[in-house]
Design a protein around this motif. Structure first.
Motif, PDB file in Angstrom:
ATOM      1  N   THR A   1      -2.382   7.515  -7.607  1.00  0.00           N
ATOM      2  CA  THR A   1      -2.861   8.884  -7.750  1.00  0.00           C
ATOM      3  C   THR A   1      -2.973   9.487  -6.354  1.00  0.00           C
ATOM      4  O   THR A   1      -3.232   8.779  -5.381  1.00  0.00           O
ATOM      5  CB  THR A   1      -4.237   8.940  -8.444  1.00  0.00           C
ATOM      6  N   TRP A   2      -2.765  10.787  -6.265  1.00  0.00           N
ATOM      7  CA  TRP A   2      -2.842  11.453  -4.972  1.00  0.00           C
ATOM      8  C   TRP A   2      -3.060  12.947  -5.180  1.00  0.00           C
ATOM      9  O   TRP A   2      -2.991  13.443  -6.308  1.00  0.00           O
ATOM     10  CB  TRP A   2      -1.570  11.206  -4.155  1.00  0.00           C
ATOM     11  N   CYS A   3      -3.357  13.650  -4.127  1.00  0.00           N
ATOM     12  CA  CYS A   3      -3.440  15.099  -4.193  1.00  0.00           C
ATOM     13  C   CYS A   3      -2.026  15.646  -4.081  1.00  0.00           C
ATOM     14  O   CYS A   3      -1.379  15.516  -3.044  1.00  0.00           O
ATOM     15  CB  CYS A   3      -4.334  15.662  -3.097  1.00  0.00           C
TER      16      CYS A   3
ATOM     17  N   GLY B   1       2.194  19.530  -0.323  1.00  0.00           N
ATOM     18  CA  GLY B   1       1.920  18.298   0.401  1.00  0.00           C
ATOM     19  C   GLY B   1       1.519  17.203  -0.555  1.00  0.00           C
ATOM     20  O   GLY B   1       1.150  17.451  -1.706  1.00  0.00           O
ATOM     21  N   ARG B   2       1.653  15.973  -0.110  1.00  0.00           N
ATOM     22  CA  ARG B   2       1.222  14.805  -0.888  1.00  0.00           C
ATOM     23  C   ARG B   2       0.310  13.998   0.016  1.00  0.00           C
ATOM     24  O   ARG B   2       0.714  13.558   1.093  1.00  0.00           O
ATOM     25  CB  ARG B   2       2.431  13.978  -1.328  1.00  0.00           C
TER      26      ARG B   2
ATOM     27  N   LEU C   1       3.707  10.732   1.475  1.00  0.00           N
ATOM     28  CA  LEU C   1       3.294   9.376   1.130  1.00  0.00           C
ATOM     29  C   LEU C   1       4.406   8.395   1.476  1.00  0.00           C
ATOM     30  O   LEU C   1       5.582   8.638   1.175  1.00  0.00           O
ATOM     31  CB  LEU C   1       2.964   9.283  -0.359  1.00  0.00           C
ATOM     32  N   TYR C   2       4.021   7.266   2.078  1.00  0.00           N
ATOM     33  CA  TYR C   2       4.950   6.230   2.505  1.00  0.00           C
ATOM     34  C   TYR C   2       4.468   4.893   1.943  1.00  0.00           C
ATOM     35  O   TYR C   2       3.277   4.678   1.767  1.00  0.00           O
ATOM     36  CB  TYR C   2       4.994   6.131   4.029  1.00  0.00           C
ATOM     37  N   ARG C   3       5.380   3.988   1.706  1.00  0.00           N
ATOM     38  CA  ARG C   3       5.002   2.654   1.241  1.00  0.00           C
ATOM     39  C   ARG C   3       4.913   1.706   2.442  1.00  0.00           C
ATOM     40  O   ARG C   3       5.557   1.913   3.481  1.00  0.00           O
ATOM     41  CB  ARG C   3       6.010   2.131   0.226  1.00  0.00           C
TER      42      ARG C   3
ATOM     43  N   GLY D   1       0.803  -1.213   0.000  1.00  0.00           N
ATOM     44  CA  GLY D   1       0.000   0.000   0.000  1.00  0.00           C
ATOM     45  C   GLY D   1       0.834   1.258   0.000  1.00  0.00           C
ATOM     46  O   GLY D   1       2.055   1.239   0.166  1.00  0.00           O
ATOM     47  N   VAL D   2       0.138   2.370  -0.218  1.00  0.00           N
ATOM     48  CA  VAL D   2       0.716   3.706  -0.133  1.00  0.00           C
ATOM     49  C   VAL D   2      -0.096   4.455   0.915  1.00  0.00           C
ATOM     50  O   VAL D   2      -1.336   4.499   0.848  1.00  0.00           O
ATOM     51  CB  VAL D   2       0.681   4.427  -1.490  1.00  0.00           C
ATOM     52  N   PHE D   3       0.600   5.052   1.884  1.00  0.00           N
ATOM     53  CA  PHE D   3      -0.043   5.572   3.082  1.00  0.00           C
ATOM     54  C   PHE D   3       0.213   7.062   3.245  1.00  0.00           C
ATOM     55  O   PHE D   3       1.322   7.539   3.018  1.00  0.00           O
ATOM     56  CB  PHE D   3       0.478   4.819   4.320  1.00  0.00           C
ATOM     57  N   ARG D   4      -0.837   7.752   3.627  1.00  0.00           N
ATOM     58  CA  ARG D   4      -0.671   9.148   4.029  1.00  0.00           C
ATOM     59  C   ARG D   4      -0.220   9.174   5.474  1.00  0.00           C
ATOM     60  O   ARG D   4      -0.966   8.772   6.374  1.00  0.00           O
ATOM     61  CB  ARG D   4      -1.973   9.933   3.867  1.00  0.00           C
TER      62      ARG D   4
END
Length: 331
Positions: free
Chosen positions: A124-126, A108-109, A75-77, A62-65
């Motif tokens: 995808t992300w902000c 920010g991400r 963003l972190y994996r 996953g990719v985590f905020r």
């Protein structure tokens, strides 16, 4: 319970799962050990929420905020053997290959989604451009290296969510045009692209509709393809005397023309009612970002951010969710 095969997709026999509580008839129910990811899973995090997970090599990634203790949104994996117990990298993702103008950390991400599409995993992300929010786009093959592409849209935009296959030969994405603030408005739009670079043919999908979704709405997890249409889980927001309240709903979109809404829930599926959803950095938030689905059984595990602080988990059956959406539809 026996299920008809409604989901068009892969089997996921190791999906995290907990049966519906005795005496409950709700179409969506919470994991009894929520939050599944606490705010302090890594030493530098203030909060971990609004994050995306996906099956990966018979396990999960996953990719985590993670908002750190300087309150930077990054963003972190992460990885997990069972979808419940997560190991998150202590360092933010280092996106490779991007033009420095869009790679710079200037806004920010946050709020990622992850989609398996063709031969890779897209994120995808902000993202920020010139200090304004828009839709960042990247891909990875292994959740080790991430390669950033051009931002999908002009500012201002949020909640970019890819479809898991091409539609009529084009890549497709949902988004929510916005502003640079907390955005007291918001509709869901559909866009398509021949190459993941040039996006157009924008079409309105849904607008706010009153009650729990009266202020703004936004796409949640990657849409799930079913024989009944694209099952879209989304968030809706109302403005109360004490601020925004975020809840979860569902819609069925046409398979070939996904900007056409066939059914849409009038009641919410899940609203902030538990302590971990009502108390946190931003109170009263249920914000779905990811869903795991087992096509064989129709089991669905929905990951959602709670109170902008922790990550929680809920469960449903796809067939029940579709029936509920049809029987309680605004359309």
């Amino acid at each position: 319970m026996p299920q008809k095969r409604t989901v068009i997709g892969d089997d996921l026999p190791n999906i995290p799962w907990e049966d519906r509580p005795a005496g409950s008839s709700d179409p969506v129910w919470r994991y009894s050990r929520n939050p599944v990811i606490p705010r302090d899973l890594i030493p530098t995090s203030n909060s971990i929420f609004n994050s995306a997970v996906i099956p990966f090599k018979n396990k999960f990634a996953g990719v985590f905020r993670c908002d750190d203790k300087c309150r930077r949104m990054q963003l972190y994996r992460g990885e997990s053997d069972d979808g419940l117990n997560w190991r998150i990298s202590p360092d933010p993702i280092d996106f490779k290959g991007a033009d420095q103008e869009i790679a710079a950390y200037n806004y920010g991400r946050y709020d990622p989604r992850v989609c398996w599409l063709e031969d890779r995993y897209y994120v995808t992300w902000c993202n920020g451009y010139a200090g304004y929010p828009t839709i960042g786009l990247a891909y990875t093959y292994d959740f080790e290296e991430f390669f950033q592409l051009e931002n999908a849209f002009l500012p201002f935009n949020r909640n970019g969510v890819l479809f898991p296959r091409k539609i009529r030969g084009k890549y497709a994405m949902l988004s929510r045009p916005s502003d640079m603030g907390h955005t007291p408005f918001g509709d869901i739009f559909y866009s398509e692209s021949p190459d993941m670079l040039h996006w157009g043919r924008h079409r309105l999908v849904m607008r706010p509709a009153g009650g729990w979704q009266s202020t703004k709405i936004g796409a949640g997890p990657v849409p799930i393809e079913t024989s009944e249409g694209w099952l879209l889980i989304y968030h809706g927001v109302l403005t109360s005397c004490n601020g925004f309240v975020y809840s979860m709903g569902a819609a069925l979109l046409d398979l070939d023309e996904p900007w056409k809404v066939r059914y849409r829930t009038a009641p919410y599926l899940l609203s902030p009612q538990k302590d971990y959803e009502c108390v946190g950095d931003v109170p009263n938030v249920v914000f779905p970002c990811a869903a795991l689905c087992d096509a064989a059984t129709g089991r669905l595990a929905i990951y959602y951010g709670a109170a902008d602080t922790v990550t929680a988990l809920a469960f449903a059956y796809v067939d029940e969710l579709i029936d509920f959406t049809k029987e309680n539809s605004l359309c």
